[in-house]
Design a protein around this motif. Sequence first.
Motif, mmCIF file in Angstrom:
data_model
loop_
_atom_site.group_PDB
_atom_site.id
_atom_site.type_symbol
_atom_site.label_atom_id
_atom_site.label_comp_id
_atom_site.label_asym_id
_atom_site.label_seq_id
_atom_site.Cartn_x
_atom_site.Cartn_y
_atom_site.Cartn_z
ATOM 1 N N ASN A 1 47.562 39.394 48.116
ATOM 2 C CA ASN A 1 46.395 40.285 48.160
ATOM 3 C C ASN A 1 46.615 41.594 47.404
ATOM 4 O O ASN A 1 45.878 42.558 47.591
ATOM 5 N N GLY A 2 47.580 41.629 46.523
ATOM 6 C CA GLY A 2 47.900 42.853 45.798
ATOM 7 C C GLY A 2 46.734 43.413 45.014
ATOM 8 O O GLY A 2 46.528 44.632 44.968
ATOM 9 N N GLY B 1 57.653 40.235 51.653
ATOM 10 C CA GLY B 1 56.316 39.916 51.175
ATOM 11 C C GLY B 1 55.771 41.035 50.325
ATOM 12 O O GLY B 1 56.512 41.835 49.779
ATOM 13 N N ASP B 2 54.467 41.111 50.183
ATOM 14 C CA ASP B 2 53.846 42.131 49.337
ATOM 15 C C ASP B 2 53.682 43.439 50.103
ATOM 16 O O ASP B 2 53.379 43.444 51.284
ATOM 17 N N TYR B 3 53.849 44.520 49.375
ATOM 18 C CA TYR B 3 53.626 45.842 49.939
ATOM 19 C C TYR B 3 53.352 46.818 48.814
ATOM 20 O O TYR B 3 53.606 46.553 47.656
ATOM 21 N N MET B 4 52.822 47.955 49.197
ATOM 22 C CA MET B 4 52.562 49.023 48.256
ATOM 23 C C MET B 4 53.455 50.194 48.631
ATOM 24 O O MET B 4 53.398 50.689 49.757
ATOM 25 N N GLU C 1 50.586 38.486 51.653
ATOM 26 C CA GLU C 1 51.060 38.039 50.355
ATOM 27 C C GLU C 1 49.914 37.490 49.506
ATOM 28 O O GLU C 1 49.052 36.774 50.000
ATOM 29 N N ASP D 1 52.915 49.305 43.168
ATOM 30 C CA ASP D 1 52.810 48.005 43.817
ATOM 31 C C ASP D 1 53.999 47.118 43.495
ATOM 32 O O ASP D 1 53.903 46.206 42.686
ATOM 33 N N ARG E 1 57.116 44.361 44.605
ATOM 34 C CA ARG E 1 57.153 43.148 45.410
ATOM 35 C C ARG E 1 58.506 43.077 46.092
ATOM 36 O O ARG E 1 59.533 43.195 45.449
ATOM 37 N N SER E 2 58.492 42.908 47.384
ATOM 38 C CA SER E 2 59.714 42.770 48.156
ATOM 39 C C SER E 2 59.904 41.289 48.475
ATOM 40 O O SER E 2 59.089 40.693 49.157
ATOM 41 N N GLU F 1 44.947 47.476 44.618
ATOM 42 C CA GLU F 1 45.191 48.236 43.394
ATOM 43 C C GLU F 1 44.343 49.500 43.282
ATOM 44 O O GLU F 1 44.814 50.513 42.778
#
Length: 173
Positions: A136-137, A49-52, A134, A42, A44-45, A141
Amino acid sequence: MHKKIVIGSLLIILVLVNWSIIGKEKHLVEGKEVYLEVTPVDPRSLMQGDYMALNFRLGDEVYQALPKTEDRRQWRHDIAASDGFVIASLDARNVGTFKSLYIDQPLSNKEILLRYRVRNGTVKFATNAYFFQEGNGKIYEPARYGQFRVDDKGELLLVAMYDKDLKELGVNE
């Protein structure tokens, strides 16, 4: 005259884009549902934004099966950037596991053909990232499976992420 060329070009582009969208929608509706085990990371870009980041267990197994140089430490140069097909066995829940590389052999009804791509020394299926809203990581999980829709040509589209019990993540959160 230039105006007609611009309008004609724009119409052609719009038709092609919409044709592609219709094709992907059909793929999502008609494609066979398959789950592949992932080994997520996980990161962070900052720009996206957030990505896996995704790595698939099946990809690791394809890597092991690909021909190597005589010292068995590196891929042969001619397959360093290539495409191919793998046969995945499906269990009762449609979880796919490695059976063999595809070499024109017939498939049983509990097997499916999946297209892979070798890029930059990595075996990839459809995508190597799953983007989410963004912040919601934590929701993603517990991800252990990616749900894909596979068309009759072996092309995959990632639909959603699932936990170890095949419960979809990110719904009603």
